[in-house]
Design a protein around this motif. Structure first.
Motif, PDB file in Angstrom:
ATOM      1  N   PHE A   7       0.855  -1.194   0.000  1.00 33.28           N
ATOM      2  CA  PHE A   7       0.000   0.000   0.000  1.00 33.28           C
ATOM      3  C   PHE A   7       0.889   1.241   0.000  1.00 33.28           C
ATOM      4  O   PHE A   7       2.009   1.224   0.505  1.00 33.28           O
ATOM      5  N   CYS A   8       0.366   2.325  -0.543  1.00 35.59           N
ATOM      6  CA  CYS A   8       1.149   3.548  -0.634  1.00 35.59           C
ATOM      7  C   CYS A   8       1.389   4.122   0.770  1.00 35.59           C
ATOM      8  O   CYS A   8       0.429   4.364   1.503  1.00 35.59           O
ATOM      9  N   PRO A   9       2.663   4.350   1.150  1.00 35.37           N
ATOM     10  CA  PRO A   9       2.944   4.902   2.474  1.00 35.37           C
ATOM     11  C   PRO A   9       2.418   6.333   2.642  1.00 35.37           C
ATOM     12  O   PRO A   9       2.285   6.813   3.763  1.00 35.37           O
ATOM     13  N   PRO A  14      -3.879   0.892  -2.476  1.00 34.24           N
ATOM     14  CA  PRO A  14      -3.060  -0.229  -2.963  1.00 34.24           C
ATOM     15  C   PRO A  14      -2.115   0.225  -4.082  1.00 34.24           C
ATOM     16  O   PRO A  14      -2.505   1.037  -4.928  1.00 34.24           O
ATOM     17  N   LEU A  15      -0.903  -0.316  -4.061  1.00 31.13           N
ATOM     18  CA  LEU A  15       0.066  -0.009  -5.120  1.00 31.13           C
ATOM     19  C   LEU A  15      -0.136  -0.980  -6.271  1.00 31.13           C
ATOM     20  O   LEU A  15      -0.600  -2.096  -6.074  1.00 31.13           O
ATOM     21  N   ARG A  16       0.226  -0.534  -7.464  1.00 26.91           N
ATOM     22  CA  ARG A  16       0.178  -1.465  -8.596  1.00 26.91           C
ATOM     23  C   ARG A  16       1.588  -1.689  -9.140  1.00 26.91           C
ATOM     24  O   ARG A  16       2.491  -0.898  -8.868  1.00 26.91           O
ATOM     25  N   TYR A  27       3.902   1.252  -7.929  1.00 23.64           N
ATOM     26  CA  TYR A  27       3.513   2.599  -8.336  1.00 23.64           C
ATOM     27  C   TYR A  27       2.168   2.963  -7.710  1.00 23.64           C
ATOM     28  O   TYR A  27       1.248   2.145  -7.650  1.00 23.64           O
ATOM     29  N   CYS A  28       2.051   4.213  -7.239  1.00 27.36           N
ATOM     30  CA  CYS A  28       0.785   4.718  -6.736  1.00 27.36           C
ATOM     31  C   CYS A  28       0.231   5.713  -7.751  1.00 27.36           C
ATOM     32  O   CYS A  28       0.853   6.748  -8.002  1.00 27.36           O
ATOM     33  N   THR A  29      -0.915   5.372  -8.345  1.00 29.35           N
ATOM     34  CA  THR A  29      -1.507   6.229  -9.371  1.00 29.35           C
ATOM     35  C   THR A  29      -1.932   7.596  -8.816  1.00 29.35           C
ATOM     36  O   THR A  29      -1.533   8.616  -9.370  1.00 29.35           O
ATOM     37  N   PRO A  30      -2.706   7.665  -7.726  1.00 30.60           N
ATOM     38  CA  PRO A  30      -3.123   8.988  -7.229  1.00 30.60           C
ATOM     39  C   PRO A  30      -1.943   9.892  -6.871  1.00 30.60           C
ATOM     40  O   PRO A  30      -2.003  11.105  -7.082  1.00 30.60           O
ATOM     41  N   CYS A  31      -0.875   9.342  -6.312  1.00 31.22           N
ATOM     42  CA  CYS A  31       0.285  10.165  -5.913  1.00 31.22           C
ATOM     43  C   CYS A  31       1.275  10.348  -7.068  1.00 31.22           C
ATOM     44  O   CYS A  31       2.212  11.125  -6.958  1.00 31.22           O
TER      45      CYS A  31
END
Ligand SMILES: [Zn+2]
Length: 168
Positions: A7-9, A14-16, A27-31
């Motif tokens: 998961f994105c810290p 969730p990370l992809r 990778y975190c899309t929103p960030c």
């Protein structure tokens, strides 16, 4: 077992899986942020007194129950030498008047991936030898009668140190 981010810290989503610079990364899309899986720096302390080397019995995995150089991972903002002094104090109760960089190598760890180990030579030892923190025991061993050492990297440092002792 090695732990990785799922998961994105930053945002907790969730990370992809993604690829960049030829590497598989999270990778975190929103960030819009990649999380690179970089090696971790740690220190190993070579402390020799009266022909004996200080070793600690490991309390925690990896290699719990075996002997190794005192050491651990570096903290943010810490110099290599001060990381060595801190780990020495935490695990053995001893302080070092002098600490200097000795050597570096990288080794594979099933728990942490690639670890960059920085050897620090500590001298001018004082204090009361007391095993604490991640160490179940701390003792000085005769350089000619050492127990099994947990990490091949530590063995390499000790061999190099002994070679230098002989040539001096
Ligand atoms: Zn995020």
């Amino acid at each position: 077992m090695r732990r990785r981010f799922r998961f994105c810290p930053q945002c907790g989503r969730p990370l992809r899986d993604d690829k960049t610079h030829g590497l598989k990364v999270k990778y975190c899309t929103p960030c819009n942020r990649h999380y690179f899986d970089n090696p971790v720096p740690g220190v190993g302390v070579i402390a020799v007194r009266d022909g004996k080397i200080l070793l600690v019995k490991r309390k925690l995995p990896p290699m719990a129950g075996t002997w190794a150089l005192p050491g651990g991972f570096m903290d943010q903002g810490e110099s290599i030498e001060n990381a060595g002094r801190r780990e020495l104090l935490e695990e053995t109760g001893l302080r070092a008047d002098r600490a200097k960089f000795f050597d570096a190598l990288s080794m594979g760890s099933y728990m942490f991936g690639t670890v960059v180990v920085l050897a620090v030579e500590a001298s001018g030892l004082h204090g009361k030898l007391t095993a604490a923190d991640d160490a179940a025991d701390a003792r000085f061993f005769d350089l000619k009668k050492m127990p099994f050492i947990a990490f091949s990297g530590h063995v390499k440092f000790i061999r190099k140190y002994l070679k230098q002792l002989k040539s001096n």
